[in-house]
Design an enzyme around this catalytic site. Structure first.
Site, PDB file in Angstrom:
ATOM      1  N   LYS A  43      -2.731  89.812-105.693  1.00  0.00           N
ATOM      2  CA  LYS A  43      -3.643  89.407-106.986  1.00  0.00           C
ATOM      3  C   LYS A  43      -4.009  90.863-107.677  1.00  0.00           C
ATOM      4  O   LYS A  43      -3.876  91.778-107.151  1.00  0.00           O
ATOM      5  CB  LYS A  43      -4.786  88.709-106.670  1.00  0.00           C
ATOM      6  CG  LYS A  43      -4.443  87.477-105.949  1.00  0.00           C
ATOM      7  CD  LYS A  43      -5.918  86.731-105.382  1.00  0.00           C
ATOM      8  CE  LYS A  43      -5.658  85.195-104.960  1.00  0.00           C
ATOM      9  NZ  LYS A  43      -6.892  84.558-104.742  1.00  0.00           N
ATOM     10  N   ASN A  60     -10.138  88.171-103.895  1.00  0.00           N
ATOM     11  CA  ASN A  60      -9.794  88.165-102.248  1.00  0.00           C
ATOM     12  C   ASN A  60      -8.391  88.861-102.210  1.00  0.00           C
ATOM     13  O   ASN A  60      -7.843  88.417-101.098  1.00  0.00           O
ATOM     14  CB  ASN A  60     -10.183  86.872-101.543  1.00  0.00           C
ATOM     15  CG  ASN A  60      -9.430  85.827-102.236  1.00  0.00           C
ATOM     16  OD1 ASN A  60      -8.391  85.896-103.096  1.00  0.00           O
ATOM     17  ND2 ASN A  60      -9.519  84.576-101.840  1.00  0.00           N
ATOM     18  N   HIS A  95      -2.925  85.864-102.415  1.00  0.00           N
ATOM     19  CA  HIS A  95      -2.635  84.409-102.312  1.00  0.00           C
ATOM     20  C   HIS A  95      -1.557  84.274-101.201  1.00  0.00           C
ATOM     21  O   HIS A  95      -0.510  84.959-101.344  1.00  0.00           O
ATOM     22  CB  HIS A  95      -2.037  83.726-103.591  1.00  0.00           C
ATOM     23  CG  HIS A  95      -1.295  82.280-103.350  1.00  0.00           C
ATOM     24  ND1 HIS A  95      -2.285  81.193-103.083  1.00  0.00           N
ATOM     25  CD2 HIS A  95      -0.095  81.922-103.191  1.00  0.00           C
ATOM     26  CE1 HIS A  95      -1.345  80.151-102.897  1.00  0.00           C
ATOM     27  NE2 HIS A  95      -0.259  80.726-102.872  1.00  0.00           N
ATOM     28  N   GLU A 155       6.061  76.556-104.081  1.00  0.00           N
ATOM     29  CA  GLU A 155       5.472  77.893-104.878  1.00  0.00           C
ATOM     30  C   GLU A 155       6.673  79.097-105.041  1.00  0.00           C
ATOM     31  O   GLU A 155       6.667  79.711-105.901  1.00  0.00           O
ATOM     32  CB  GLU A 155       4.457  78.452-104.111  1.00  0.00           C
ATOM     33  CG  GLU A 155       3.134  77.472-104.232  1.00  0.00           C
ATOM     34  CD  GLU A 155       2.090  78.120-103.350  1.00  0.00           C
ATOM     35  OE1 GLU A 155       2.197  78.936-102.395  1.00  0.00           O
ATOM     36  OE2 GLU A 155       0.866  77.334-103.163  1.00  0.00           O
TER      37      GLU A 155
HETATM   38  P1  IDP Z   1      -6.790  80.266-100.383  1.00  0.00           P
HETATM   39  O1  IDP Z   1      -6.593  81.393-101.443  1.00  0.00           O
HETATM   40  O2  IDP Z   1      -7.668  80.863 -99.157  1.00  0.00           O
HETATM   41  O3  IDP Z   1      -5.754  79.577-100.009  1.00  0.00           O
HETATM   42  P2  IDP Z   1      -7.947  78.464-101.836  1.00  0.00           P
HETATM   43  O4  IDP Z   1      -9.046  77.359-101.642  1.00  0.00           O
HETATM   44  O5  IDP Z   1      -6.516  77.652-102.189  1.00  0.00           O
HETATM   45  O6  IDP Z   1      -8.109  79.521-100.953  1.00  0.00           O
HETATM   46  O7  IDP Z   1      -8.522  78.756-103.351  1.00  0.00           O
HETATM   47  C1  IDP Z   1      -7.740  79.496-104.314  1.00  0.00           C
HETATM   48  C2  IDP Z   1      -8.482  80.599-104.755  1.00  0.00           C
HETATM   49  O8  IDP Z   1      -9.459  80.257-105.595  1.00  0.00           O
HETATM   50  C3  IDP Z   1      -9.196  81.619-103.683  1.00  0.00           C
HETATM   51  O9  IDP Z   1      -8.249  82.453-103.261  1.00  0.00           O
HETATM   52  C4  IDP Z   1     -10.100  82.238-104.450  1.00  0.00           C
HETATM   53  O10 IDP Z   1      -9.508  83.402-105.219  1.00  0.00           O
HETATM   54  C5  IDP Z   1     -10.597  81.219-105.417  1.00  0.00           C
HETATM   55  N1  IDP Z   1     -11.709  80.539-104.927  1.00  0.00           N
HETATM   56  C6  IDP Z   1     -11.640  79.566-103.997  1.00  0.00           C
HETATM   57  N2  IDP Z   1     -12.781  79.134-103.695  1.00  0.00           N
HETATM   58  C7  IDP Z   1     -13.779  79.679-104.493  1.00  0.00           C
HETATM   59  C8  IDP Z   1     -15.193  79.599-104.788  1.00  0.00           C
HETATM   60  O11 IDP Z   1     -15.846  78.826-104.099  1.00  0.00           O
HETATM   61  N3  IDP Z   1     -15.757  80.355-106.046  1.00  0.00           N
HETATM   62  C9  IDP Z   1     -14.837  81.354-106.237  1.00  0.00           C
HETATM   63  N4  IDP Z   1     -13.502  81.337-106.464  1.00  0.00           N
HETATM   64  C10 IDP Z   1     -12.821  80.690-105.208  1.00  0.00           C
HETATM   65 MG    MG Z   2      -4.908  77.988-101.142  1.00  0.00          MG
END
Ligand code: IDP
Ligand code: MG
Length: 153
Positions: free
Chosen positions: A9, A112, A115, A126
């Site tokens: 990212k 974070n 992805h 994807e």
């Molecule tokens: P993942 O990346 O660990 O699979 P997902 O639930 O698929 O997590 O969420 C995709 C992305 O959305 C996360 O990596 C993060 O960048 C963002 N995200 C997820 N939950 C939150 C939240 O509660 N607040 C802000 N950003 C979030």
């Molecule tokens: Mg995810």
């Protein structure tokens, strides 16, 4: 062999962590079979994060994913979807275990750095979303016989 889709990212690219992450992928023994830098747009992000489109944080998330180019990777390996999810760590960087990529390199729940596909089915979707077929290279690395034992292949 199984494949997964990884995005480095903008929070990874801008913090000069591309080499750290790619280095760990290589050192683990995962095979990089696709790799490119690209700028994401709203259309691809609405598809990619369709499961989050109704969340209040979606606009901020989409903006953060368009803040700079990302690096898209296609990785190959036995059970690579799970192997790389485990390497990535949980979503919130503050809760991710030390030793994971998120646990070592970030402290945000949103920014974070990575992805990673969460299932084999989603990985296939994807990979097709981010790569053209001719951008995936199904070569066998010369050191393959030192990565997996013959009876694992
Ligand atoms: P993942 O990346 O660990 O699979 P997902 O639930 O698929 O997590 O969420 C995709 C992305 O959305 C996360 O990596 C993060 O960048 C963002 N995200 C997820 N939950 C939150 C939240 O509660 N607040 C802000 N950003 C979030
Ligand atoms: Mg995810």
């Amino acid at each position: 062999m199984e494949k997964t889709l990884v995005l480095l990212k903008p929070s990874c690219v801008e913090r000069n962590l591309i080499g750290e992450v790619v280095g760990r992928i290589e050192r683990r023994g995962l095979i990089i079979c696709g790799m490119k830098m690209m700028m994401l747009d709203e259309k691809i992000l609405r598809e990619h994060y369709a499961h989050l489109a109704d969340k209040p944080f979606f606009p901020i998330l989409a903006q953060s994913m368009m803040a700079s180019p990302v690096v898209a990777l296609c990785l190959k390996g036995i059970d690579v979807v799970n192997v790389f999810r485990e390497m990535t760590g949980v979503t919130n960087g503050r809760k991710a275990q030390p030793g994971t990529l998120r646990g070592d390199f970030c402290v945000s729940g949103s920014l974070n750095i990575i992805h990673a596909s969460d299932s084999v089915e989603n990985a296939e979707i994807e990979i097709n979303r981010f790569f053209k077929p001719e951008e995936i290279f199904d070569y066998t690395p010369a050191n393959m016989k030192f990565i997996y034992e013959v009876d694992e292949l």
